[in-house]
Design a protein around this motif. Sequence first.
Motif, PDB file in Angstrom:
ATOM      1  N   PHE A 112       4.709 -14.307   5.064  1.00  0.00           N
ATOM      2  CA  PHE A 112       5.237 -15.009   3.890  1.00  0.00           C
ATOM      3  C   PHE A 112       4.218 -16.014   3.367  1.00  0.00           C
ATOM      4  O   PHE A 112       4.077 -16.199   2.156  1.00  0.00           O
ATOM      5  N   ILE A 113       3.494 -16.662   4.269  1.00  0.00           N
ATOM      6  CA  ILE A 113       2.461 -17.617   3.854  1.00  0.00           C
ATOM      7  C   ILE A 113       1.356 -16.891   3.091  1.00  0.00           C
ATOM      8  O   ILE A 113       0.891 -17.352   2.048  1.00  0.00           O
ATOM      9  N   ILE A 114       0.938 -15.745   3.615  1.00  0.00           N
ATOM     10  CA  ILE A 114      -0.084 -14.945   2.924  1.00  0.00           C
ATOM     11  C   ILE A 114       0.422 -14.516   1.548  1.00  0.00           C
ATOM     12  O   ILE A 114      -0.318 -14.574   0.550  1.00  0.00           O
ATOM     13  N   GLN A 115       1.693 -14.129   1.486  1.00  0.00           N
ATOM     14  CA  GLN A 115       2.261 -13.624   0.239  1.00  0.00           C
ATOM     15  C   GLN A 115       2.375 -14.696  -0.833  1.00  0.00           C
ATOM     16  O   GLN A 115       2.469 -14.384  -2.027  1.00  0.00           O
ATOM     17  N   SER A 116       2.329 -15.955  -0.437  1.00  0.00           N
ATOM     18  CA  SER A 116       2.385 -17.033  -1.430  1.00  0.00           C
ATOM     19  C   SER A 116       1.153 -17.022  -2.331  1.00  0.00           C
ATOM     20  O   SER A 116       1.202 -17.491  -3.473  1.00  0.00           O
ATOM     21  N   VAL A 117       0.031 -16.481  -1.845  1.00  0.00           N
ATOM     22  CA  VAL A 117      -1.162 -16.313  -2.684  1.00  0.00           C
ATOM     23  C   VAL A 117      -0.865 -15.297  -3.785  1.00  0.00           C
ATOM     24  O   VAL A 117      -1.226 -15.493  -4.951  1.00  0.00           O
ATOM     25  N   VAL A 145     -11.763  -2.535 -12.189  1.00  0.00           N
ATOM     26  CA  VAL A 145     -12.697  -3.139 -11.230  1.00  0.00           C
ATOM     27  C   VAL A 145     -11.952  -3.674 -10.005  1.00  0.00           C
ATOM     28  O   VAL A 145     -12.336  -3.413  -8.852  1.00  0.00           O
ATOM     29  N   VAL A 146     -10.890  -4.427 -10.248  1.00  0.00           N
ATOM     30  CA  VAL A 146     -10.151  -5.037  -9.141  1.00  0.00           C
ATOM     31  C   VAL A 146      -9.534  -3.978  -8.232  1.00  0.00           C
ATOM     32  O   VAL A 146      -9.597  -4.085  -7.000  1.00  0.00           O
ATOM     33  N   ARG A 147      -8.969  -2.945  -8.826  1.00  0.00           N
ATOM     34  CA  ARG A 147      -8.328  -1.915  -8.011  1.00  0.00           C
ATOM     35  C   ARG A 147      -9.330  -1.068  -7.242  1.00  0.00           C
ATOM     36  O   ARG A 147      -9.047  -0.618  -6.128  1.00  0.00           O
ATOM     37  N   MET A 148     -10.495  -0.848  -7.824  1.00  0.00           N
ATOM     38  CA  MET A 148     -11.525  -0.123  -7.088  1.00  0.00           C
ATOM     39  C   MET A 148     -12.005  -0.933  -5.881  1.00  0.00           C
ATOM     40  O   MET A 148     -12.223  -0.391  -4.791  1.00  0.00           O
ATOM     41  N   SER A 153     -12.034  -1.816  -0.001  1.00  0.00           N
ATOM     42  CA  SER A 153     -11.781  -2.773   1.086  1.00  0.00           C
ATOM     43  C   SER A 153     -10.784  -2.223   2.095  1.00  0.00           C
ATOM     44  O   SER A 153     -10.939  -2.417   3.310  1.00  0.00           O
ATOM     45  N   ILE A 154      -9.765  -1.528   1.607  1.00  0.00           N
ATOM     46  CA  ILE A 154      -8.747  -0.971   2.508  1.00  0.00           C
ATOM     47  C   ILE A 154      -9.371   0.041   3.464  1.00  0.00           C
ATOM     48  O   ILE A 154      -9.171  -0.013   4.683  1.00  0.00           O
ATOM     49  N   PHE A 155     -10.135   0.980   2.916  1.00  0.00           N
ATOM     50  CA  PHE A 155     -10.731   2.011   3.767  1.00  0.00           C
ATOM     51  C   PHE A 155     -11.825   1.445   4.684  1.00  0.00           C
ATOM     52  O   PHE A 155     -12.051   1.972   5.768  1.00  0.00           O
ATOM     53  N   ALA A 156     -12.469   0.380   4.246  1.00  0.00           N
ATOM     54  CA  ALA A 156     -13.553  -0.189   5.048  1.00  0.00           C
ATOM     55  C   ALA A 156     -13.047  -1.105   6.161  1.00  0.00           C
ATOM     56  O   ALA A 156     -13.657  -1.174   7.239  1.00  0.00           O
ATOM     57  N   LEU A 157     -11.928  -1.799   5.924  1.00  0.00           N
ATOM     58  CA  LEU A 157     -11.503  -2.851   6.852  1.00  0.00           C
ATOM     59  C   LEU A 157     -10.228  -2.561   7.642  1.00  0.00           C
ATOM     60  O   LEU A 157     -10.040  -3.107   8.735  1.00  0.00           O
ATOM     61  N   ILE A 158      -9.336  -1.738   7.106  1.00  0.00           N
ATOM     62  CA  ILE A 158      -8.051  -1.486   7.774  1.00  0.00           C
ATOM     63  C   ILE A 158      -8.182  -0.259   8.661  1.00  0.00           C
ATOM     64  O   ILE A 158      -8.312   0.866   8.164  1.00  0.00           O
ATOM     65  N   LYS A 159      -8.131  -0.476   9.992  1.00  0.00           N
ATOM     66  CA  LYS A 159      -8.393   0.610  10.936  1.00  0.00           C
ATOM     67  C   LYS A 159      -7.215   0.940  11.857  1.00  0.00           C
ATOM     68  O   LYS A 159      -7.093   2.064  12.333  1.00  0.00           O
ATOM     69  N   ASP A 160      -6.342  -0.048  12.151  1.00  0.00           N
ATOM     70  CA  ASP A 160      -5.202   0.223  13.037  1.00  0.00           C
ATOM     71  C   ASP A 160      -4.079  -0.776  12.758  1.00  0.00           C
ATOM     72  O   ASP A 160      -4.177  -1.594  11.842  1.00  0.00           O
ATOM     73  N   THR A 161      -3.018  -0.717  13.560  1.00  0.00           N
ATOM     74  CA  THR A 161      -1.836  -1.552  13.328  1.00  0.00           C
ATOM     75  C   THR A 161      -2.147  -3.045  13.434  1.00  0.00           C
ATOM     76  O   THR A 161      -1.461  -3.873  12.826  1.00  0.00           O
ATOM     77  N   ASP A 162      -3.170  -3.386  14.200  1.00  0.00           N
ATOM     78  CA  ASP A 162      -3.541  -4.807  14.343  1.00  0.00           C
ATOM     79  C   ASP A 162      -4.116  -5.396  13.059  1.00  0.00           C
ATOM     80  O   ASP A 162      -4.238  -6.623  12.941  1.00  0.00           O
ATOM     81  N   ASP A 163      -4.480  -4.542  12.112  1.00  0.00           N
ATOM     82  CA  ASP A 163      -5.061  -5.003  10.843  1.00  0.00           C
ATOM     83  C   ASP A 163      -4.017  -5.203   9.747  1.00  0.00           C
ATOM     84  O   ASP A 163      -4.380  -5.392   8.581  1.00  0.00           O
ATOM     85  N   VAL A 173      -5.202 -11.269  -2.260  1.00  0.00           N
ATOM     86  CA  VAL A 173      -6.461 -11.739  -2.843  1.00  0.00           C
ATOM     87  C   VAL A 173      -6.873 -10.884  -4.037  1.00  0.00           C
ATOM     88  O   VAL A 173      -7.392 -11.403  -5.038  1.00  0.00           O
ATOM     89  N   SER A 174      -6.638  -9.576  -3.970  1.00  0.00           N
ATOM     90  CA  SER A 174      -6.990  -8.711  -5.100  1.00  0.00           C
ATOM     91  C   SER A 174      -6.191  -9.087  -6.345  1.00  0.00           C
ATOM     92  O   SER A 174      -6.718  -9.085  -7.459  1.00  0.00           O
ATOM     93  N   GLN A 175      -4.927  -9.438  -6.159  1.00  0.00           N
ATOM     94  CA  GLN A 175      -4.109  -9.883  -7.289  1.00  0.00           C
ATOM     95  C   GLN A 175      -4.642 -11.199  -7.846  1.00  0.00           C
ATOM     96  O   GLN A 175      -4.685 -11.401  -9.068  1.00  0.00           O
ATOM     97  N   LEU A 176      -5.080 -12.092  -6.956  1.00  0.00           N
ATOM     98  CA  LEU A 176      -5.624 -13.388  -7.374  1.00  0.00           C
ATOM     99  C   LEU A 176      -6.924 -13.208  -8.163  1.00  0.00           C
ATOM    100  O   LEU A 176      -7.134 -13.860  -9.193  1.00  0.00           O
ATOM    101  N   ILE A 177      -7.803 -12.321  -7.707  1.00  0.00           N
ATOM    102  CA  ILE A 177      -9.056 -12.055  -8.416  1.00  0.00           C
ATOM    103  C   ILE A 177      -8.776 -11.529  -9.817  1.00  0.00           C
ATOM    104  O   ILE A 177      -9.415 -11.936 -10.793  1.00  0.00           O
ATOM    105  N   GLY A 178      -7.815 -10.626  -9.927  1.00  0.00           N
ATOM    106  CA  GLY A 178      -7.447 -10.090 -11.235  1.00  0.00           C
ATOM    107  C   GLY A 178      -6.946 -11.163 -12.180  1.00  0.00           C
ATOM    108  O   GLY A 178      -7.267 -11.159 -13.378  1.00  0.00           O
ATOM    109  N   THR A 179      -6.179 -12.102 -11.660  1.00  0.00           N
ATOM    110  CA  THR A 179      -5.664 -13.206 -12.479  1.00  0.00           C
ATOM    111  C   THR A 179      -6.782 -14.114 -12.962  1.00  0.00           C
ATOM    112  O   THR A 179      -6.830 -14.497 -14.136  1.00  0.00           O
TER     113      THR A 179
END
Length: 477
Positions: A112-117, A145-148, A153-163, A173-179
């Motif tokens: 929820f804290i992360i989602q506040s961004v 640009v933002v969606r690309m 980032s998803i394919f490069a950084l998200i590897k398992d359930t711990d991510d 953060v992607s939504q914030l950059i777009g704004t």
Amino acid sequence: MGRIFKNFIFNFFSQLLSIIIPLITAPYLSRVLGPDNIGIESYINAVSQIFYTIGMLGLTNYAAREIAYVRDCKAERSKVFWEMILDRVIVFSVTLAIFWIVGYNSPYRSFFIIQSVWLFAMFFDASWFFIGMELFELTVFRNFVVRMLTIISIFALIKDTDDFGLYMVLCAVSQLIGTVCIFPQLSKYINRVEFKKLNLWKHFIPSIKVFLPQFASVLYLQVDKVMLEAICNDTKQIAYYGQAEKIVKAPIALITAVSSVMMPRIANEFAKNNVDVIKKYLDFTLQGLMFMAWPVTFGMAAIAEKMIPWYLGPGYEPAVYAMMILSPIIIAIAASSLSANQYFLATNQTRIMTISYSVSACLNLIFNALLIPKFGFVGAAIGTIIAEFTVFIMQYHVMNKQIKVIRTMISCLKYAIYSAIMFVIVVIIGKKCGAVITTTLIQAIVGCLIYGILLLVTKDKLFFLIIKKIFRRRIKQ
């Protein structure tokens, strides 16, 4: 019509991007993160959407409409813009405080804290200004640009359930950059305005009239996931329902792209009291919506059984039933996007929207409470169908009294017949093939060919008009 067609193309492309990314990432994320984490994400997103809608008090659609009313006067639109921005500062401060209180008492506190961004980025996204100005092309490049960057980032950084936590951060953060990226473009279209000339309070009451139907709408759209979590206490149930809903609603963004384009145009014509022009736009748009919605509805139901196993992977097989049950909402949402967003909102008739969405929200709550304990996510899907078609029926009953659209609706039933024929053949193909990607591709290609041939044989006017428009533009190029 030239500017409208151009805006539709830009908005269509933007919506296409919003569809392609989930379609690409969903199979990967569903396997890497697993049903439990996907269910948690759907739950948090549902709660966030409810808070965003309540906190905004209708300021997004209301703001786009107000900009459309004064877009020809730079001084007036600048004044409206800054009033809207400062209003958002006020409502965001209150919303964020309550959001943190709710999140603190949740087992998913850190998320929820992360989602506040994400919540901050949504509150201060200025896309509504460019929608009101009918400058859709200015946001398309930003979205691309933002969606690309997000997908890379998803394919490069998200590897398992711990991510999973990192995945939530990437989305926020992607939504914030777009704004942030869109604000530099505003300097061409607005001026600075002295604070003493601004009236921050004059928009709250009118925006609440727009907010009430939006609140009722988001309530019946998002409360099903909240109730699934509360009643079933099983995030997998939310995952089955949420993933099926994402797949079904993906093409809706393309189908209803025309609504975002037409709303400011109809609002502007309403301000000029051009009733005949509004009627012309509505008839043409309704036919276009049904032209696309009927085949997609039948197509989604036809491919569900063979698509879910290979697309989402092992453990998501129950989502097939949710996808088949939810498919008809494409018709209801496409139709009500015209009545609500293009007509009632543009012509400042929000009362019927409030009533229809409120009735639907109540029915959804009732049917969810009755069906979810016994049927789980299937009960939630049935409740959603009832809610969406209630909105559709109530709004068209009222709209037809003001601007006769019943003849256009009846004439569009031919698309349902063509789509039903396509459905039978596509299902037969699926029965003879396995649950692999090639089956889905073959079903989709054959379905499009059958529908296209039927349009060609029956000499459908809209079909030939679209073909003519496409070829004419290519010749000019």
